[in-house]
Design an enzyme around this catalytic site. Sequence first.
Site, short mmCIF file in Angstrom:
data_model
loop_
_atom_site.label_atom_id
_atom_site.label_comp_id
_atom_site.label_asym_id
_atom_site.label_seq_id
_atom_site.Cartn_x
_atom_site.Cartn_y
_atom_site.Cartn_z
CB SER A 113 -0.98 -0.05 1.18
OG SER A 113 -1.99 0.92 1.04
CG ASP A 173 -5.79 -4.06 -4.13
OD1 ASP A 173 -6.04 -3.16 -3.32
OD2 ASP A 173 -4.67 -4.61 -4.24
CG HIS A 225 -5.44 -2.56 0.01
ND1 HIS A 225 -4.84 -2.09 -1.13
CD2 HIS A 225 -4.91 -1.85 1.04
CE1 HIS A 225 -3.99 -1.12 -0.81
NE2 HIS A 225 -4.00 -0.97 0.50
#
Length: 307
Positions: free
Chosen positions: A109, A249, A276
């Site tokens: 991320s 995601d 995610h």
Amino acid sequence: MPVETRTVPFRDLETWVQVTTPEQPRAGALPLVVLHGGPGMAHDYVKNIAALAEETGRTVVHYDQVGCGRSTHRPDAAADFWTPALFVEEFANLVAALGLERYHVLGQSWGGMLGAEIAITRPEGLASLAICNSPASMRLWVEGANALRAELPPEVRDALDRHEAAGTIDDPEYVAATQVFYDRHVCRVQPTPQDFLDTVAQMEADPTVYHTMNGVNEFFVTGTLEDWSVVEEVAGITAPTLVIAGELDEATPETWAPFVERIPDVRSRVFAGASHCTHLEQPEAFRAVVAAFLAEHDADAATFQPS
């Protein structure tokens, strides 16, 4: 597995570090440095990646970026203190303090965004980069989030819209509506893994970095990263790069496409049914893909010993 924790001085701050060493080191296996997300979410939710130490015979380094977790917090720092450049500098300070001459980097991320920022500087020691569930720009991120948001049930969208317009984002109805999005596109494991809950708890205890750089939540971005982009710069990344994403995601394909289109030596892998937190939802498959990539880009090197 032997696990050592310590702090590393950085400016007038301290970076908390965890070094996981394999029982049976593999010759030539370079250390892996893991960059957590947020910004401000600490390492807890990515700590299962330490399993790569035993699985690949390499040292795995986790750390909490300053401002979160077990590292120094600065809740009174001005907004302009919290910049990507700060965290690039912290990373360089860390690898120097640990004596890492050659290493791999994996960022998840925001960690992947930071990994791209680091790789753009072409550090001599960087053997490879794994960008996991990360956008190349926040404009693309917001556009992708809005597209996913449009697919939420009408009553959920209405709650989000009403409370954002009214500024009542701490209302339980709004919080519940955001959770619907999170359960679909952030972490699909139920019940939510404790590692993820631990990360959220530490962020909520001091949300300075997250609120300053990102904003209210994952799709309502109002922070200093609102205009962040490395789309034009990633063509300068020379390290071999692996891009990982989940089929569901919140980092939609459009957000990470610039990495695949512009980085010269790059490959990508999308995990079906994952969102995610691919590393929490499909941990064994995730680590297997990463392990194969790291092994391909290991170099002949002495077994790493932290200094």
